[in-house]
Motif scaffolding. Structure first.
Motif, short mmCIF file in Angstrom:
data_model
loop_
_atom_site.label_atom_id
_atom_site.label_comp_id
_atom_site.label_asym_id
_atom_site.label_seq_id
_atom_site.Cartn_x
_atom_site.Cartn_y
_atom_site.Cartn_z
N ALA A 98 0.84 -1.20 0.00
CA ALA A 98 0.00 0.00 0.00
C ALA A 98 0.87 1.25 0.00
N LYS A 99 1.94 1.23 0.77
CA LYS A 99 2.86 2.37 0.83
C LYS A 99 3.50 2.62 -0.53
N TRP A 101 2.28 1.87 -3.43
CA TRP A 101 1.25 2.35 -4.34
C TRP A 101 0.77 3.75 -3.97
N GLU A 103 -1.22 4.36 -1.49
CA GLU A 103 -2.62 4.19 -1.10
C GLU A 103 -2.72 3.94 0.40
N PRO A 104 -3.77 4.45 1.02
CA PRO A 104 -3.97 4.13 2.43
C PRO A 104 -4.45 2.68 2.57
#
Length: 128
Positions: A98-99, A101, A103-104
């Motif tokens: 996620a990091k 990307w 994104e949260p």
């Protein structure tokens, strides 16, 4: 075979899938490796200069979290399943992805209650 490769100073890639599979096999009925055995194994692999991981920082962070987990009980007094190392690595890999990307990440879903305990234990997702 792995010992021979390491003794020849060849680089050996240990993917996350291979690491998880190894831990599952060693923790299973045949070998019955303890939590401390798994911690020692992964620590030893991380300190071996010829062993290369996909992302050693994520493996190290997951191992650090895995070391700190202690047995607890729910509100009824029932003993809760401790997360195993693969549970913890799954959470940390999701966090890292996620990091990357940008994104949260709000949740990681699993059929394994041990995986869910990683988040409940910390009351948040582990930080990388």
């Amino acid at each position: 075979m792995a010992t021979q490769l390491i003794e020849r100073h060849a680089k050996v890639l240990v993917t996350d899938v291979v690491l998880i599979e190894t831990v599952w096999i060693l923790s299973g009925k045949k070998y019955q490796a303890s939590r401390d055995d798994i911690i020692k194994l992964i620590s030893d692999l991380l300190s071996e200069p010829n062993i290369v991981f996909e992302n050693p920082q994520v493996v190290w962070a997951a191992l650090s979290e895995f070391r700190t987990e202690r047995s607890t009980q729910d509100e009824t007094g029932k003993k809760l399943k401790l997360p195993d190392f693969p549970d913890t690595l799954i959470i940390y890999k999701a966090k890292q992805t996620a990091k990357q990307w940008g994104e949260p990440i709000e949740a990681v879903y699993s059929f394994d209650s041990g995986t869910l305990r990683v988040r409940v234990h910390n009351n948040h997702f582990p930080q990388i």
